[in-house]
Motif scaffolding. Structure first.
Motif, PDB file in Angstrom:
ATOM      1  N   GLU A 360       0.828  -1.202   0.000  1.00 47.97           N
ATOM      2  CA  GLU A 360       0.000   0.000   0.000  1.00 47.97           C
ATOM      3  C   GLU A 360       0.867   1.257   0.000  1.00 47.97           C
ATOM      4  N   THR A 361       2.013   1.194   0.690  1.00 46.88           N
ATOM      5  CA  THR A 361       2.959   2.315   0.658  1.00 46.88           C
ATOM      6  C   THR A 361       3.490   2.520  -0.754  1.00 46.88           C
ATOM      7  N   TRP A 362       3.859   1.446  -1.425  1.00 45.49           N
ATOM      8  CA  TRP A 362       4.354   1.553  -2.800  1.00 45.49           C
ATOM      9  C   TRP A 362       3.276   2.082  -3.741  1.00 45.49           C
ATOM     10  N   ARG A 363       2.012   1.730  -3.483  1.00 51.97           N
ATOM     11  CA  ARG A 363       0.918   2.227  -4.339  1.00 51.97           C
ATOM     12  C   ARG A 363       0.838   3.743  -4.263  1.00 51.97           C
ATOM     13  N   LEU A 364       0.876   4.283  -3.042  1.00 53.31           N
ATOM     14  CA  LEU A 364       0.721   5.728  -2.858  1.00 53.31           C
ATOM     15  C   LEU A 364       2.028   6.493  -3.031  1.00 53.31           C
ATOM     16  N   HIS A 365       3.145   5.834  -2.738  1.00 56.07           N
ATOM     17  CA  HIS A 365       4.436   6.531  -2.739  1.00 56.07           C
ATOM     18  C   HIS A 365       5.502   5.694  -3.448  1.00 56.07           C
ATOM     19  N   PRO A 366       5.347   5.436  -4.746  1.00 51.58           N
ATOM     20  CA  PRO A 366       6.408   4.702  -5.452  1.00 51.58           C
ATOM     21  C   PRO A 366       7.702   5.513  -5.400  1.00 51.58           C
ATOM     22  N   PRO A 367       8.838   4.883  -5.088  1.00 49.03           N
ATOM     23  CA  PRO A 367      10.095   5.644  -4.955  1.00 49.03           C
ATOM     24  C   PRO A 367      10.432   6.456  -6.195  1.00 49.03           C
ATOM     25  N   GLY A 368      10.242   5.847  -7.371  1.00 46.51           N
ATOM     26  CA  GLY A 368      10.413   6.566  -8.633  1.00 46.51           C
ATOM     27  C   GLY A 368       9.046   6.756  -9.258  1.00 46.51           C
ATOM     28  N   PRO A 369       8.395   7.901  -9.051  1.00 42.07           N
ATOM     29  CA  PRO A 369       7.007   8.073  -9.504  1.00 42.07           C
ATOM     30  C   PRO A 369       6.857   7.994 -11.013  1.00 42.07           C
ATOM     31  N   LEU A 370       7.866   8.471 -11.744  1.00 44.92           N
ATOM     32  CA  LEU A 370       7.918   8.304 -13.198  1.00 44.92           C
ATOM     33  C   LEU A 370       9.025   7.304 -13.486  1.00 44.92           C
ATOM     34  N   LEU A 371       8.680   6.168 -14.059  1.00 43.88           N
ATOM     35  CA  LEU A 371       9.713   5.186 -14.361  1.00 43.88           C
ATOM     36  C   LEU A 371      10.746   5.796 -15.307  1.00 43.88           C
ATOM     37  N   ILE A 372      11.983   5.355 -15.201  1.00 46.61           N
ATOM     38  CA  ILE A 372      13.072   5.889 -16.031  1.00 46.61           C
ATOM     39  C   ILE A 372      12.649   5.861 -17.500  1.00 46.61           C
ATOM     40  N   PRO A 373      12.859   6.958 -18.235  1.00 43.47           N
ATOM     41  CA  PRO A 373      12.351   7.029 -19.610  1.00 43.47           C
ATOM     42  C   PRO A 373      12.935   5.961 -20.521  1.00 43.47           C
ATOM     43  N   ARG A 374      12.080   5.459 -21.390  1.00 40.89           N
ATOM     44  CA  ARG A 374      12.499   4.555 -22.460  1.00 40.89           C
ATOM     45  C   ARG A 374      12.541   5.351 -23.756  1.00 40.89           C
ATOM     46  N   GLU A 375      13.202   4.789 -24.757  1.00 38.73           N
ATOM     47  CA  GLU A 375      13.207   5.420 -26.085  1.00 38.73           C
ATOM     48  C   GLU A 375      12.717   4.413 -27.110  1.00 38.73           C
ATOM     49  N   VAL A 376      11.783   4.843 -27.922  1.00 39.08           N
ATOM     50  CA  VAL A 376      11.175   3.964 -28.922  1.00 39.08           C
ATOM     51  C   VAL A 376      12.185   3.666 -30.027  1.00 39.08           C
ATOM     52  N   ILE A 377      12.309   2.375 -30.369  1.00 41.75           N
ATOM     53  CA  ILE A 377      13.224   1.991 -31.456  1.00 41.75           C
ATOM     54  C   ILE A 377      12.470   1.448 -32.669  1.00 41.75           C
ATOM     55  N   SER A 378      11.192   1.078 -32.489  1.00 45.07           N
ATOM     56  CA  SER A 378      10.373   0.597 -33.620  1.00 45.07           C
ATOM     57  C   SER A 378       8.972   1.182 -33.469  1.00 45.07           C
ATOM     58  N   PRO A 379       8.327   1.591 -34.563  1.00 39.34           N
ATOM     59  CA  PRO A 379       6.993   2.197 -34.462  1.00 39.34           C
ATOM     60  C   PRO A 379       5.955   1.174 -34.006  1.00 39.34           C
ATOM     61  N   PHE A 380       4.957   1.655 -33.281  1.00 41.66           N
ATOM     62  CA  PHE A 380       3.851   0.804 -32.848  1.00 41.66           C
ATOM     63  C   PHE A 380       2.649   1.676 -32.535  1.00 41.66           C
ATOM     64  N   LYS A 381       1.539   1.044 -32.233  1.00 38.81           N
ATOM     65  CA  LYS A 381       0.323   1.771 -31.869  1.00 38.81           C
ATOM     66  C   LYS A 381      -0.085   1.435 -30.447  1.00 38.81           C
ATOM     67  N   ILE A 382      -0.663   2.427 -29.775  1.00 36.17           N
ATOM     68  CA  ILE A 382      -1.228   2.217 -28.451  1.00 36.17           C
ATOM     69  C   ILE A 382      -2.526   3.011 -28.362  1.00 36.17           C
ATOM     70  N   ASN A 383      -3.598   2.333 -28.023  1.00 35.35           N
ATOM     71  CA  ASN A 383      -4.936   2.952 -27.981  1.00 35.35           C
ATOM     72  C   ASN A 383      -5.291   3.622 -29.312  1.00 35.35           C
ATOM     73  N   GLY A 384      -4.772   3.080 -30.405  1.00 35.24           N
ATOM     74  CA  GLY A 384      -5.067   3.629 -31.728  1.00 35.24           C
ATOM     75  C   GLY A 384      -4.164   4.760 -32.142  1.00 35.24           C
ATOM     76  N   TYR A 385      -3.254   5.200 -31.275  1.00 38.69           N
ATOM     77  CA  TYR A 385      -2.346   6.304 -31.583  1.00 38.69           C
ATOM     78  C   TYR A 385      -1.010   5.751 -32.071  1.00 38.69           C
ATOM     79  N   ASN A 386      -0.407   6.474 -33.004  1.00 30.44           N
ATOM     80  CA  ASN A 386       0.892   6.062 -33.539  1.00 30.44           C
ATOM     81  C   ASN A 386       2.021   6.604 -32.665  1.00 30.44           C
ATOM     82  N   ILE A 387       2.978   5.727 -32.340  1.00 23.18           N
ATOM     83  CA  ILE A 387       4.165   6.125 -31.582  1.00 23.18           C
ATOM     84  C   ILE A 387       5.378   5.852 -32.464  1.00 23.18           C
TER      85      ILE A 387
END
Length: 500
Positions: A360-387
């Motif tokens: 429950e602590t991790w749910r409300l207070h994750p140590p890294g609230p934004l996970l370390i950024p990734r970089e896209v290497i191949s195009p894909f779709k998510i929820n119908g949007y192009n990335i």
């Protein structure tokens, strides 16, 4: 009749209008995710605020669980629901498993974060394999058990002295010292206290490196001119100085381990890495160099010290704000442990409610609230949007933990919500992501979780806790400090009362 003359600027205006219209049509065909309007040059930087995860959470309420922003010239997509996190970390893990070049360098010796920040490829796979199979395997984590138990005993003894004098304890400081001690001994061997001069200097260098990681590097977002800004602000110089000082310190530490004979099962991490390096040289296939060893050591320190301390402080803070939960956790621990005098690691698997309180602590207070950024290497779709490739992608774990579609009464601290639930914290359940997930998930999960549960269990078993005089639970400050990891802004000070 005066002849009509076309103004010289009209064709240019029509051409510009045509180009703008074409650009809009092309952009609409790309079908980007929605997001707030961006300003020229800076994009959406002005809208993030000091606590970016909170700003992005508010944006997701308006634009949905997939939003797109521009940070200078860099496109960023942020996802804020378990379903979209699953798309990034599992379904499209291979499409998004690289890392952007951070701190404006692309020279990873600047920040020594090869495992966490290295681009996806053969080198990263080799480092990941070493981390998972050699450094943080269950067997290796078990071999460090005596270190964890000795350091937790030392913490309890220190708190007992404060209890005898009825004086407050700065738990933020004490728990940071605990994790630093454990990581020092695990990584380098020897006692943190016995090496007080060296360990203190090293801790300062780690703090500087962590601070630099949270800095804004203009060259990350304005590649053409940002490097000039980084030099004017002094960031470039600080990075070079930090890297050089860290290199000197770690090289001295490695030199001390050279040729040292260590009993099997008693090796520290430097010993293990030097052993692997020697084996690779004998086999004629060297992939682990001294630079890589230094990078791994920095990964261990920077990732290990902050996260465990942050979780322990927020857990104790939430327990002080929720006396019912505090009593229930303590009752469970004291019933399981009885009169043994302390909690051992063998007891932890029996403490189901404590485990729920940590989740429950991790749910409300994750140590890294934004996970370390990734970089896209191949195009894909998510929820119908192009990335598209070169887009940065981040998962807002903080927002997911507060999603009312997933959690009933999301702002309440209710460990019971995990009773009978299969939701775990190891990256396979996307409602709870304190350690990330997919190929880039944290390899040190077991090490960190064992230490923080052992320390919490002993503090709650041996002591009752009171707020300083004149302070009520409503007065507890819950404000977060800005940074890559989210500490409690004000230190947690409590008065311990011995009860065992």
């Amino acid at each position: 009749m005066v002849p009509f003359t076309v103004p010289a600027w009209l064709p240019l205006l029509l051409l510009l209008s045509f180009l703008v219209a074409v650009k809009k049509v092309m952009e609409s065909k790309k079908r980007h995710p929605p997001g707030p309007p961006a300003l020229p040059l800076i994009g959406n930087m002005h809208q993030l605020g000091k606590l970016a995860h909170q700003s992005l959470y508010q944006m997701s309420k308006k634009y949905g669980p997939v939003i797109r922003l521009k940070l200078g010239s860099v496109p960023l997509v942020v996802v804020s629901s378990p379903e979209t996190a699953r798309e990034i970390l599992k379904v499209h893990d291979t499409d998004t498993c690289s890392r952007p070049k951070l701190l404006g360098t692309g020279n990873y010796s600047y920040n020594y974060l090869d495992i966490a920040f290295a681009p996806f490829g053969e080198y990263w796979r080799e480092m990941r394999k070493i981390s998972v199979l050699e450094l943080f395997s269950n067997k290796r984590v078990q071999s460090f058990r005596f270190i964890r138990e000795e350091e937790v005993d030392s913490l309890v003894e220190s708190v007992s002295q404060s209890a005898a004098s009825k004086s407050p304890v700065d738990l933020s400081e004490k728990l940071l010292f605990l994790t630093a001690n454990v990581i020092w001994r695990v990584a380098f061997g020897g006692s943190f206290e016995e090496n007080k001069c060296e360990s203190g200097v090293f801790q300062e260098k780690v703090n500087e490196a962590t601070s630099l990681m949270g800095c804004f590097a203009a060259s990350d977002f304005f590649p053409c001119v940002g490097w000039i800004v980084d030099r004017i602000t002094g960031l470039h110089g600080r990075l070079k100085k930090s890297a050089k000082e860290m290199d000197i310190f770690l090289q001295k530490t490695i030199d001390k381990h050279e040729g040292k004979k260590v009993e099997e099962g008693k090796e520290d991490i430097v010993d293990v890495l030097l052993k692997i390096e020697k084996q690779q040289k004998e086999q004629g296939s060297v992939t682990l160099t001294r630079s890589h060893i230094k990078a791994i050591l920095m990964d261990v320190f920077i990732a290990g010290i902050d996260t465990a301390e942050i979780t322990m402080v927020w857990a104790l803070t939430e327990l002080m704000r929720n006396p019912r939960v505090m009593k229930k956790v303590q009752a469970e621990i004291r019933e399981v442990v009885g009169n043994k005098g302390k909690v051992s690691e063998d007891d932890l698997e029996k403490l189901a409610y404590l485990n729920m309180a940590v989740k429950e602590t991790w749910r409300l207070h994750p140590p890294g609230p934004l996970l370390i950024p990734r970089e896209v290497i191949s195009p894909f779709k998510i929820n119908g949007y192009n990335i598209y490739p070169k887009t940065r992608v981040q998962v807002n774990a903080w927002a997911i933990g507060r999603d009312p579609k997933v959690w009933k009464d999301p702002e309440e601290f209710l460990p019971e919500r995990f009773a009978g639930s299969s939701i775990d914290f190891k990256g396979q359940h996307f409602e709870l992501l304190p350690f990330g997930g997919g190929r880039r998930g944290c390899p040190g999960i077991n090490m960190g979780n064992t230490l923080l549960q052992l320390a919490l269990a002993n503090l709650l078993y041996r002591f009752d806790w009171k707020l300083p005089d004149g302070m009520s639970k409503e007065d507890i400050d819950m404000e977060e400090a800005p940074g890559l990891t989210v500490h409690k802004k004000t230190h947690l000070e409590l008065i311990p009362v011995s009860c065992i």
